[in-house]
Design an enzyme around this catalytic site. Structure first.
Site, PDB file in Angstrom:
ATOM      1  N   HIS A   1       0.884  -1.174   0.000  1.00  0.00           N
ATOM      2  CA  HIS A   1       0.000   0.000   0.000  1.00  0.00           C
ATOM      3  C   HIS A   1       0.920   1.221   0.000  1.00  0.00           C
ATOM      4  O   HIS A   1       2.026   1.175   0.569  1.00  0.00           O
ATOM      5  CB  HIS A   1      -0.835   0.116   1.273  1.00  0.00           C
ATOM      6  CG  HIS A   1      -1.745  -1.040   1.571  1.00  0.00           C
ATOM      7  ND1 HIS A   1      -1.318  -2.172   2.207  1.00  0.00           N
ATOM      8  CD2 HIS A   1      -3.077  -1.201   1.363  1.00  0.00           C
ATOM      9  CE1 HIS A   1      -2.362  -2.999   2.359  1.00  0.00           C
ATOM     10  NE2 HIS A   1      -3.432  -2.429   1.870  1.00  0.00           N
TER      11      HIS A   1
ATOM     12  N   ASP B   1       2.357   1.981   3.346  1.00  0.00           N
ATOM     13  CA  ASP B   1       3.282   1.000   3.929  1.00  0.00           C
ATOM     14  C   ASP B   1       4.714   1.436   3.668  1.00  0.00           C
ATOM     15  O   ASP B   1       5.636   1.059   4.393  1.00  0.00           O
ATOM     16  CB  ASP B   1       3.157  -0.380   3.252  1.00  0.00           C
ATOM     17  CG  ASP B   1       1.779  -0.976   3.357  1.00  0.00           C
ATOM     18  OD1 ASP B   1       1.070  -0.655   4.319  1.00  0.00           O
ATOM     19  OD2 ASP B   1       1.424  -1.754   2.456  1.00  0.00           O
TER      20      ASP B   1
HETATM   21  C1  XUL Z   1      -7.520  -6.578   4.385  1.00  0.00           C
HETATM   22  C2  XUL Z   1      -6.691  -6.979   3.258  1.00  0.00           C
HETATM   23  C3  XUL Z   1      -5.854  -5.908   2.633  1.00  0.00           C
HETATM   24  C4  XUL Z   1      -5.744  -6.017   1.156  1.00  0.00           C
HETATM   25  C5  XUL Z   1      -5.041  -4.842   0.514  1.00  0.00           C
HETATM   26  O1  XUL Z   1      -8.325  -7.574   4.893  1.00  0.00           O
HETATM   27  O2  XUL Z   1      -6.670  -8.125   2.877  1.00  0.00           O
HETATM   28  O3  XUL Z   1      -4.608  -5.947   3.225  1.00  0.00           O
HETATM   29  O4  XUL Z   1      -5.084  -7.167   0.775  1.00  0.00           O
HETATM   30  O5  XUL Z   1      -5.572  -3.631   0.869  1.00  0.00           O
END
Ligand code: XUL
Ligand code: CO
Length: 437
Positions: free
Chosen positions: A101, A104
Site C-alpha cells: 500500500h 506502507d
Molecule cells: C484486508 C486486506 C488488505 C488487502 C489490501 O483484509 O486483505 O490488506 O489485501 O488492501
C-alpha cells in the site's frame, strides 16, 4: 551494507527429513511438477504491511515485536531500513515479488504533497534494489481505510473532498505501481460499505465507487499500465457490510458498470471463509467467469469470526486451491502472503518460520493437486456425471436449439425420470485421502 537477519542464511530446500528449522521441507523451487518448475507455479510475494510493518498490536495491547530495524519509526530513515530489511528477507527466502500500500512504504504526512514527495523518494530507492536483486512488484494499492478521513468510506464517502483525496491516492499509487513495473493494481474496499442503512444511500455510493474505478482504469491505461486491476472481495470487517461481499457480488458489480474487461479478482482465503464460502469456491467462481487474477494466501481460524490473516498451514485447503489454479491455467498474478505472525511469535526467526510454513504448505498443495490431476479419477467422475448431455436431447439443450414444448414432450413420453446417478461424494473424498497419505 547492514545485515538485519544475520543469524539466518539463505533458506534452501533440504527435504522432509531435515530438522533444520530454516530449510524448506517441500518447497523445491527447481522441481518440475506437471511440466513446470515449482517456482513458476508459485510466484510468491511478501506483503509489505504485515511483514515489515505489523508488530503485534491488537485491540487489547501494543506491539510485541520490534520492527524498527534500528531506526526511529515514522521517519524516512525507517522507511529505507524497511526496504533494506525487506529485500534481504525476500532474497534469503527466494521470494521474487512484493505487494504494497502507498502508506506502507512511507510515513503519511499531514500534507498529501509531502506524502507524494516521500513516495517518489522511496520508490527511487526501491527501484535500485529491484535492479540489483531481480525482485519484482506483484501489485500496488492505496490504503483508503486507515486515515480518519475515510471514516465514511473512500469511493463511497459522503464528502466530495474526501472523494478527491481517494482519487489522489489512487493516482499516486498507480504512478508508483507503474514505476515499479507492478503486474497488478488492487482495490480492497475496506470502508466501502455501511454500518446502518438508516444513514446510507447504497445506490449513490456504488455509483461513485464505480466512477472512481473507471477513472483509475482511464488514468492507468494512459500512463502505460498494462496489468490487471483487481477487486479483493471481503464481506465485512472493518465495516459490518462491505459491497465487495464475495466474488459473485464483485463480478456482478464489475459487469454492471462495464469494468469487467479491465478487472479480475484477487481472492483471499480468509475473506472467502468470512463470506461463508470455502477458498476454492471463490477461486472456482472467479475462474468460470474468466476473472481469476491473483491470490492473497493466508488462512483464518474456524472458531473466530474475523480476519486473522494467519500463515497457511492447512494442506487440504492449499491443495484445493492449487487444484483450482492449475485447472484455470495458472494465475496472471501470484500468491501474496497477506499473513502475519501471531502476536506471541515476535522474533525475526518467527518471520522466517511464517514464510517457510506458508511456502511449504503451498508446495504440498501443488504436489497433491498434481496427483489428483494425474490420477484422473475425479475428472473422469465429473465427465460421466454430465454425460447424459451427450444424448440427442442433451445436445439439443446445450445448443439452445430446442423449446420448452419439445422438452416437455420428451418428459411426457418418458412418463417418469430415473434418478440422475450417485453424487459419489464419499467415494471421491476417499480418493483424495488415498492420494494424499
Ligand atoms: C484486508 C486486506 C488488505 C488487502 C489490501 O483484509 O486483505 O490488506 O489485501 O488492501
Ligand atoms: Co488481502
Amino acid at each position: 551494507m547492514k545485515e538485519y537477519f544475520e543469524n539466518i542464511k539463505k533458506v534452501e530446500y533440504e527435504g522432509r527429513e531435515s530438522k533444520n528449522p530454516f530449510s524448506f521441507k517441500f518447497y523445491n523451487p527447481e522441481q518440475i511438477i506437471l511440466g513446470k518448475k515449482m517456482k513458476e507455479h508459485l510466484p510468491f510475494a511478501m506483503a509489505w504491511w504485515h511483514n515489515l510493518g505489523a508488530a503485534g498490536t491488537d485491540m487489547f495491547g501494543r506491539d510485541t515485536a520490534d520492527k524498527s530495524f534500528g531506526e526511529k519509526i515514522g521517519t524516512m530513515e525507517h522507511a529505507k531500513a524497511k526496504v533494506d530489511a525487506g529485500f534481504e528477507f525476500m532474497q534469503k527466502l527466494g521470494i521474487e515479488y512484493f505487494c504494497f500500500h502507498d502508506v506502507d512504504l512511507v510515513p503519511e504526512a499531514d500534507d498529501i504533497n509531502e506524502t507524494n514527495r516521500r513516495l517518489d523518494e522511496i520508490s527511487d530507492y526501491i527501484l535500485e534494489k529491484m535492479k540489483l536483486t531481480g525482485i519484482k512488484c506483484l501489485w500496488g494499492t492505496a490504503n483508503m481505510f486507515s486515515n480518519p478521513r475515510y471514516m465514511n468510506g473512500a469511493g463511497s464517502t459522503n464528502s466530495a473532498d474526501v472523494f478527491c483525496f481517494a482519487a489522489a491516492q489512487v493516482k499516486k499509487a498507480l504512478d508508483i505501481t507503474v514505476k515499479l513495473g507492478g503486474k497488478g493494481y488492487v482495490f480492497w474496499g475496506g470502508r466501502e460499505g455501511y454500518e446502518t442503512l438508516l444513514n446510507t444511500d447504497i445506490g449513490f455510493e456504488q455509483n461513485n465507487i464505480a466512477r472512481l474505478m473507471k477513472m483509475a482504469v482511464e488514468y492507468g491505461r494512459k500512463i502505460g499500465f498494462k496489468g490487471d486491476f483487481y477487486i479483493e472481495p471481503k464481506p465485512k470487517e472493518p465495516m459490518k457490510h462491505q459491497y465487495d461481499f464475495d466474488a459473485s457480488t464483485a463480478i456482478g458489480f464489475l459487469r454492471q458498470y462495464g469494468l469487467d474487461k479491465d478487472f479480475k479478482m484477487n481472492i483471499e482465503a480468509n475473506h472467502a471463509t468470512l463470506a461463508g464460502h470455502t477458498f476454492e469456491h471463490e477461486l472456482r467462481i472467479s475462474a468460470v467467469n474468466g476473472m481469476l487474477g491473483s491470490i492473497d494466501a493466508n488462512q483464518g481460524d474456524y472458531l473466530l469470526g474475523w480476519d486473522t490473516d494467519q500463515f497457511p498451514s492447512d494442506v487440504y485447503s492449499a491443495t484445493m486451491c492449487m487444484y483450482e489454479v492449475i485447472k484455470a491455467g495458472g494465475l496472471t498474478g501470484g500468491f501474496n502472503f497477506d499473513a502475519k505472525n501471531r502476536r506471541a511469535s515476535n522474533t525475526y526467526e518467527d518471520m522466517f518460520h511464517g514464510f517457510i510454513l506458508g511456502m511449504d504448505t503451498f508446495a504440498l498443495g501443488l504436489i497433491n493437486a498434481a496427483k489428483i490431476i494425474e490420477d484422473g479419477r475425479i475428472d473422469e467422475f465429473v465427465g460421466k456425471k454430465y454425460s447424459s448431455f451427450n444424448s440427442e436431447i442433451g445436445k439439443k439443450i446445450l445448443s439452445g436449439n430446442t423449446t420448452l414444448e419439445e422438452l416437455s414432450d420428451h418428459a411426457c413420453a418418458l412418463k417418469s425420470a430415473e434418478l440422475p446417478g450417485s453424487g459419489g461424494q464419499e467415494y471421491l473424498e476417499g480418493i483424495i485421502n488415498s492420494l494424499f497419505f
